[in-house]
Write an enzyme that holds these catalytic residues in place. Structure first.
Site, PDB file in Angstrom:
ATOM      1  CD  GLU A  31      -0.554  12.052  -9.387  1.00 13.52           C
ATOM      2  OE1 GLU A  31      -1.520  12.785  -9.110  1.00 13.52           O
ATOM      3  OE2 GLU A  31      -0.365  11.564 -10.512  1.00 13.52           O
ATOM      4  CB  THR A  58       9.084  14.097  -5.775  1.00 17.84           C
ATOM      5  OG1 THR A  58       7.672  14.031  -5.609  1.00 17.84           O
ATOM      6  CG2 THR A  58       9.755  13.255  -4.719  1.00 17.84           C
ATOM      7  CB  ILE A 101      -8.104 -16.265  -5.185  1.00 12.45           C
ATOM      8  CG1 ILE A 101      -8.976 -15.719  -4.044  1.00 12.45           C
ATOM      9  CG2 ILE A 101      -8.959 -17.054  -6.175  1.00 12.45           C
ATOM     10  CD1 ILE A 101      -9.955 -14.629  -4.456  1.00 12.45           C
ATOM     11  CB  SER A 123       5.269  13.676   2.424  1.00  5.28           C
ATOM     12  OG  SER A 123       4.985  12.335   2.067  1.00  5.28           O
TER      13      SER A 123
END
Length: 392
Positions: free
Chosen positions: A376, A139, A350, A145
Site C-alpha cells: 500500500e 498493482t 534479544i 509505485s
C-alpha cells in the site's frame, strides 16, 4: 509575553484513551486469537494456507465489516475501533491482520466510499459478514509505485466493457468472491483515464493466476488476477468512468491507516515477546533484561512504538472527523512500518539463537514486518507524499 500555541485545532481536540468499544474489541480478539489463530498459525505459515474458515468466524464477530454501517450488515464502528482491531490481530498473527485489513479497507472500503446505493445493498452485506471475501486490484507487474502507468485496459463495447491484462500481488486473488479492479479506459498516465469496476468471481475471462511464495505474511493469500476478453456490464462501474485512479488514491489514504495499525500490532507483538523473554532468560547469574545492552533496546522499542501509536491514532481521529489526512496517514504508515521492522529485528537479537528458530515467536514477526514497508505504498512513496504535502 503570551506563549505561542503551535498546535493545530485538529491536534488540540484529539482524545486517545481507549473507549468502551475498543476495550471490548481488544478483549474479544485476544480470546478469539488464542482459540482460533495461535494454535494453527505456524502450520498455515509453513503451508501458505489461507484459512477461509477463520475469516468466516471473524465475520460473525463483525471484524470483516468494522467500518460498514449497521444498515448494510456491518459493525458500524469508526477508525479508532478499526485501528484497535487490526493491531490486536497483528500482535497475534500478521497474516490474519493483513487479510482482515485488505478486505475491510480496500475492497469493502472502496464500495462503501464510492458505490451507488444499489451496489452497496448488493455487496456490502455479503462482505461485512465474510459470506464473501473481497479483493482489490491496482498493482501490475510493471507498474507498482507507478500505478498510473497501468497496462490493463477496459474498452467500452455497447453496455459492457471488455477487460484485458493482469494485476499482481493481489490479496485474496484466488479465494476472493468479488474484486474491485482499476483498469485503463483512457490514455496511459492520465489520472482521469482509469475506471473502477466491481467484478464477481466466475464470470468468463476473469481468473486467478500464480500464487506468490512469500518471505512473510504467508497465510495471507497473494496471487495474480488475469483478464482475457472479460466482459463487465456498465452497471458494475464504481462512480463515474475515468474516476478510478482518483478513487483509488482516496481509498489508499484510509488504507495507510490500516497498514500503520498492522505495523503497530506486529511491533507490539515483537516487543512484548522480547520483553517477556528478557525477564526469563538468565545469563551470568541474572535476567538479561538487567544488562544495559538489552534494557536500552527495550527502551528504544517502547518509545518508538508509543510514537507510532500516536501518529496512527492522529490519522484515525482526522479520518473519523472527515478531515483531509493525506499527510497524516502517510506519516503514520511510513513511521509505524519502519518501527515494526526495527522492533522485530531487535526482537530477534534479544532472543539470540532462539530468535532464529521457528520454535519462538521472534522470527515470524521479523519476516512479517518487512511487508509493512512495501505494501500500500512503499516507504519511499510515503516520503514522496509527505514531501509534496509539506512543500505545497
Amino acid at each position: 509575553m503570551e506563549p505561542v500555541n503551535t498546535m493545530t485545532q485538529e491536534a488540540q481536540s484529539m482524545e486517545f484513551s481507549l473507549n468502551e468499544n475498543q476495550l471490548m474489541i481488544a478483549d474479544m480478539i485476544r480470546r478469539f486469537g488464542e482459540e482460533h489463530i495461535r494454535p494453527k498459525m505456524m502450520e498455515w505459515d509453513e503451508s501458505q494456507e489461507f484459512p477461509v474458515d477463520v475469516f468466516k468466524k471473524m465475520g460473525e464477530l463483525g471484524l470483516m465489516g468494522v467500518l460498514v454501517p449497521q444498515e448494510y450488515g456491518g459493525a458500524g464502528f469508526g477508525y479508532f475501533e478499526y485501528v484497535t482491531a487490526i493491531s490486536e490481530l497483528g500482535k497475534i498473527c500478521g497474516s490474519i491482520a493483513l487479510s482482515m485489513a485488505a478486505h475491510n479497507s480496500l475492497c469493502t472500503g472502496h464500495i462503501l466510499q464510492f458505490g451507488n446505493e444499489e451496489q452497496k445493498q448488493k455487496y456490502l452485506p455479503k462482505l461485512a459478514t465474510a459470506e464473501w471475501i473481497g479483493a482489490w486490484g491496482l498493482t501490475e507487474q510493471n507498474t507498482g509505485s507507478d500505478a498510473g502507468g497501468m497496462l490493463t485496459t477496459a474498452v467500452a463495447d455497447g453496455d459492457h466493457y471488455v477487460l484485458n491484462g493482469s494485476k499482481n500481488f493481489i490479496t485474496h486473488a484466488i479465494s476472493g468472491n468479488v474484486a474491485v479492479v482499476i483498469a485503463r479506459t483512457g490514455e496511459k498516465g492520465d489520472a482521469h483515464g482509469m475506471t473502477a469496476f466491481i467484478i464477481e468471481k466466475g464470470i468468463p475471462g476473469f481468473a486467478p493466476g500464480k500464487k506468490e511464495n512469500k518471505l512473510g505474511m504467508r497465510a495471507s493469500e497473494t496471487a495474480e488476477l488475469i483478464f482475457t476478453d472479460c466482459r463487465v456490464h456498465k452497471s458494475q462501474v464504481l462512480g463515474k468512468p475515468g474516476e478510478g485512479f482518483i478513487q483509488a488514491m482516496k481509498v489508499l489514504d484510509g488504507g495507510r491507516i490500516s497498514i500503520a495499525a498492522l505495523s503497530l500490532g506486529i511491533a507490539k507483538g515483537a516487543f512484548e515477546a522480547a520483553l517477556k523473554y528478557s525477564k526469563e532468560r538468565q545469563q551470568f547469574g541474572k535476567p538479561i533484561s538487567h544488562f544495559q545492552g538489552i534494557a536500552f533496546k527495550l527502551a528504544d522499542m517502547a518509545t518508538e512504538i508509543e510514537a507510532a501509536e500516536l501518529l496512527t491514532f492522529q490519522a484515525a481521529d482526522m479520518k473519523n472527523r472527515g478531515l483531509k489526512m493525506t499527510r497524516e496517514s502517510a506519516f503514520a504508515k511510513y513511521y509505524a512500518s519502519e518501527v515494526a521492522v526495527r522492533a522485530a529485528t531487535e526482537g530477534v537479537q534479544i532472543f539470540g539463537g532462539y530468535g532464529y528458530t521457528k520454535d519462538f515467536p521472534a522470527e515470524k514477526y521479523y519476516r512479517d514486518s518487512k511487508l509493512c514497508t512495501i505494501g500500500e505504498g512503499t516507504s519511499e512513496i510515503q516520503k514522496l507524499v509527505i514531501a509534496r504535502e509539506i512543500l505545497r
